[in-house]
Design an enzyme around this catalytic site. Structure first.
Site, mmCIF file in Angstrom:
data_model
loop_
_atom_site.group_PDB
_atom_site.id
_atom_site.type_symbol
_atom_site.label_atom_id
_atom_site.label_comp_id
_atom_site.label_asym_id
_atom_site.label_seq_id
_atom_site.Cartn_x
_atom_site.Cartn_y
_atom_site.Cartn_z
ATOM 1 C CG HIS A 153 4.742 0.424 3.654
ATOM 2 N ND1 HIS A 153 5.783 0.802 2.851
ATOM 3 C CD2 HIS A 153 5.234 -0.515 4.504
ATOM 4 C CE1 HIS A 153 6.876 0.129 3.202
ATOM 5 N NE2 HIS A 153 6.571 -0.676 4.194
ATOM 6 C CG ASP A 181 2.308 5.052 -3.399
ATOM 7 O OD1 ASP A 181 2.177 4.791 -2.186
ATOM 8 O OD2 ASP A 181 2.796 6.120 -3.798
ATOM 9 C CG HIS A 182 4.935 2.292 -0.289
ATOM 10 N ND1 HIS A 182 5.656 2.789 0.764
ATOM 11 C CD2 HIS A 182 5.124 3.169 -1.300
ATOM 12 C CE1 HIS A 182 6.248 3.924 0.398
ATOM 13 N NE2 HIS A 182 5.940 4.174 -0.854
ATOM 14 C CB THR A 183 0.108 -2.514 -2.628
ATOM 15 O OG1 THR A 183 -0.557 -1.507 -1.871
ATOM 16 C CG2 THR A 183 -0.641 -3.832 -2.461
#
Lengths: 259, 586
Positions: B334, B506-508
């Protein structure tokens, strides 16, 4: 440590009024010496334009509660600090809402930040080569402290070049013109893009306006009061469901943290 | 000199949700576990009185300092990557005990049945032709129905507060353990407008919980007081479910867990196709150790997991030119400058209490998720959620003004103060799908403090990535118009909008992906490495795509599934938990 007379704190205690006027008056006997000359050139004359506004940090210091934490920790030249004061005030000016950056303590806030780990990029990855874009301050081989020095002095040089006067003495419109060109990345600054410097100047100005007062900015929580931001409130559980705006008194970490 | 320590049952790299869940489940069964955490020790006491925006939210105190290690980033194969040097530009990874699980907002979503069978379901519904050239769609080798009980387990461990999604009936075996959070004026305003437009809003499930709760392991989480210091902060009140308050406490209580802080894993040691242990450096003393174990669990963030696999030369590195290999493939995220953007509405006559709130306090809707859309009429695959949340606006980081107002000076100051409490944002979050040339490998130039190569990210946006966001922004605009906003800012998405150093979040996910075929995946559905059966790589590194909502619950569910597999493995004396020939599809 040698008890050198000139460093003896007792000598400074004899100066009863630490305000700028009496300081200049007291040091007036030294005019003609190196220190006096630098003072007159960089500090006194450059600030005289603002005396009518009574808008500088030093002026605010006199006659009011003494702020012993307000002395320069990072900037060595008063001239650089004077440019900083004007620049941050242009970003966040005094208006009908309330105080501007200078009255909020932003210049001293930035000075303290640059003197600490943030100013020398301690937490950042610093291995070279520093290739590619210099769009962000952290992409520069300069640390943040050096970026401020180069950026502020380039603003001053631009003012000399364009208006034949230094930045601090330039009119507000002239200052704004220079700063707009910095923001639009139209000026050459050594080691950093002018936009990169400007963004750092802007972000640290907002930090100084709105941080907890423990950092030396947001003096007396005046930034928070303007924005109706309450600060370190323990709980909003009692009012979170309200459909009307609830105005609250501000609470700093000095009051909030358990001691 | 490297010192080899006494062997334990399991060594777990990382103490976030993935590593914490593995540690809790293994130690409850009596297995001896050593946890290796590169960050410092921290506990709840560290968070008391921490309502300091500058220190935590701006300077990112709880994020990994980049002076030891960072990523390098480029767009295309022929470019030279440069390092992400500062958390000013982009803070991604958590550090210290509990990892990113301590400073999360606590939004808890279950991903969709389609997410786990993205290739199969897309082809079933639309045929192979709808998949753009160079897009990589892949099934996970596990279905939503199979994962459901693990989602439920994670929600019960964390005490999640929520209500069911009206568009997903029959997908839950049980209610959320605690009721939804309190409702605010912002939530009411969004909900009313969404219903008027015929949508199906429901409350965001939250790990900042609505009432004090004791989980099945006996750990207590306090009820949230909406103090507005959540997302970049540890909780002042023990009211956010994090690994410290839950799974790590459970692991410690068993007497079978030892967590070593400042312990930086540098290699997975392996011999003859078996993992032997983890080599790590004590960063306080510089000493090197090998911690041997029967099973090795790598449960760091996506980047750590991928980099450890590459540095340790386990599995075949992905090659973007011919699509062979697996380690490093399917990088998705994201992105902060695309997927994670917000449409902002400004209200001249209405003030909200924006300073109050908590991380996951909000309302969301699934009317545009992948299963609700007809993609034959659209220029993108997957879908998105639309939502608003009230985290508590802090003053340094929230100075939003209507479009056209300058970003500094007189007008900026006046308007940023005027609109400080007169705003509602609609955020979309969309599914991000993998592309052939978006991947991770080792950087040829830059190294970490130990001299090992950094992880290099190569990634570029595609038309589809921009199209879905533009479409979502228009739906957000319609919602804000319905709410009565006087000014609406829509982020401009142009052909120049490109993946850069601000993009990763941090959404990887990706790098060590899960699947049903060892040719195209690194781990099976127990997060067990296909080629090394006593090695488990757990976390978002196993995602072959990024769903349209927050990933933590899926990390949690996969970690519970993985822990079950680890216990089976230890009880049965080893072996592959998923038979390749049974599941591999040619």
């Amino acid at each position: 440590m040698a008890d050198n007379n000139s460093n003896n704190p007792k000598n400074t205690n004899e100066v009863t009024d630490p305000g700028r006027r009496s300081f200049v008056k007291n040091t007036g006997i030294a005019v003609g010496g190196v220190a006096g000359g630098a003072l007159l050139g960089g500090l006194f004359s450059s600030r005289s334009k603002n005396d009518s506004n009574s808008n500088t940090a030093a002026d605010k210091g006199s006659g009011k509660e003494k702020r012993y934490e307000e002395a320069r920790m990072y900037f060595t030249r008063i001239a650089d600090f004077a440019i900083l004061e004007q620049a941050v005030e242009r970003i966040f000016p005094e208006d009908d809402n309330g105080p501007g950056a200078i009255e909020l303590g932003v210049p001293y806030y930035i000075d303290k930040q640059l003197a600490g780990p943030y100013g020398s990029n301690v937490g950042d990855y610093r291995q070279g080569p520093f290739i590619g874009s210099k769009a962000a301050a952290s992409d520069s081989s300069l640390d943040r402290g050096q970026i401020f020095i180069n950026g502020l002095r380039t603003m001053d040089a631009e003012s000399q070049k364009r208006f034949d006067t230094n930045f601090v003495k330039a009119t507000e419109d002239q200052q704004l013109e220079i700063m707009t060109d910095f923001a639009d990345d139209k000026v050459e600054v050594k080691g950093i893009s002018s936009k990169g410097f400007f963004n750092l100047l802007r972000s640290t100005t907002l930090e100084g306006a709105y941080c907890d007062p423990l950092y030396g900015g947001n003096r007396d929580m005046k930034g928070w009061k303007m924005k109706e931001y309450p600060g370190a409130i323990a709980s909003y559980a009692h009012m979170i469901e309200e459909d009307q705006f609830v105005k609250m008194d501000q609470v700093s970490l000095t009051d909030y943290q358990p001691k | 000199m490297v010192k080899t320590l006494d062997k334990v049952d399991a060594v777990v790299v990382g103490s976030g949700w993935a590593g914490g869940i593995a540690a809790a489940e293994l130690t409850k069964k009596g297995y001896k576990v050593v946890g290796l955490e590169r960050g410092k020790a921290q506990k709840r006491e560290d968070f008391v009185g921490a309502k300091d925006e500058l220190r935590y939210d701006v300077r990112k105190l709880m994020f990994q300092e980049l002076n030891k290690e960072t990523l390098t980033i480029r767009n295309t194969l022929d470019e030279t990557a440069t390092p992400n040097r500062s958390n000013d530009t982009n803070a991604i990874n958590g550090t210290a005990t509990g990892g990113s699980g301590v400073h999360w907002n606590g939004m808890v979503y279950r991903w969709l049945p389609t997410d786990f069978e993205m290739h199969t379901k897309t082809v079933e519904k639309y045929g192979e032709k709808i998949i753009p050239k160079d897009m990589q769609l892949q099934d996970w080798g596990i279905t939503y129905d199979e994962l459901e009980k693990y989602y439920d387990q994670f929600e019960k461990t964390a005490g999640i507060s929520g209500e069911p999604d009206p568009l997903r009936p029959g997908q839950r075996s049980d209610d959320y353990p605690t009721p939804p959070m309190k409702e605010t004026d912002i939530i009411r305003t969004f909900t009313k407008a969404a219903k008027e437009l015929g949508y199906h809003p429901y409350r965001i499930a939250s790990a900042n919980i609505s009432e004090t709760y004791t989980n099945p392991d006996g750990e207590t989480i306090n009820g949230c007081v909406y103090c507005a210091f959540c997302e970049a902060f540890g909780c002042d009140f023990g009211a956010k479910a994090d690994p410290i308050a839950t799974v790590l406490a459970t692991a410690h209580k068993s007497g079978n867990y030892e967590l070593r802080n400042n312990s930086y894993a540098v290699r997975i040691i392996h011999e003859n196709g078996k993992a032997v242990g983890i080599k790590y450096v004590d960063t306080e003393t510089g000493e090197e150790f090998i911690q041997p174990a029967d099973i090795v669990v790598v449960a760091g963030f996506t980047f750590t997991n991928t980099r450890l696999m590459l540095l340790s030369e386990i599995g075949k590195p992905y090659n973007p030119k011919d699509g062979t290999g697996v380690i490093g493939s399917h990088l998705t995220a994201h992105q902060r400058n695309l997927t994670h953007t917000r449409v902002r509405g400004f209200f001249d006559e209405k003030k909200f209490n924006r300073y109050a709130g908590t991380g996951a306090l909000g309302v969301t809707m699934d009317d545009f998720n992948v299963e609700q859309l007809d993609h034959t009429k659209l220029d993108f695959l997957h879908g998105f959620c639309l939502r608003t949340s009230q985290r508590g606006d802090r003053p340094i980081t929230n100075n939003h003004v209507p479009a056209g107002v300058p970003s500094w000076g007189k007008e900026f100051k006046d308007k940023s103060i005027f609109y400080a409490n007169r705003r509602i944002d609609v955020q979309q979050q969309n599914g991000a799908l993998a592309w052939r040339e978006n991947y991770m490998d080792l950087d040829p130039t830059y190294t970490d403090i130990f001299g090992d190569p950094l992880l290099r990210v190569t990634s570029k946006f595609h038309d589809q990535d921009r199209n879905i966001v533009r479409y979502a922004h228009q739906r957000g605009k319609e919602l804000l118009e319905q709410m009565g906003a006087d000014h609406i800012n829509i982020p401009e998405i142009t052909e120049e909008t490109e993946f850069d150093k601000t993009s990763l979040s941090d959404h990887t996910g990706g790098g060590v992906v899960m699947g049903d075929n060892p040719e195209t995946s690194a781990v099976n559905n127990y997060s067990q490495v296909w080629d090394m059966d006593n090695l488990f790589v757990v976390g978002a590194s196993s995602f072959p795509l990024m769903g349209s909502s927050n990933p933590t619950a899926t990390v949690g569910a996969l970690a519970y599934r993985a822990a079950e597999g680890m216990i089976k493995f230890l009880e049965n004396g080893g072996g592959q938990l998923v038979k390749k020939e049974e599941t591999a599809k040619v």
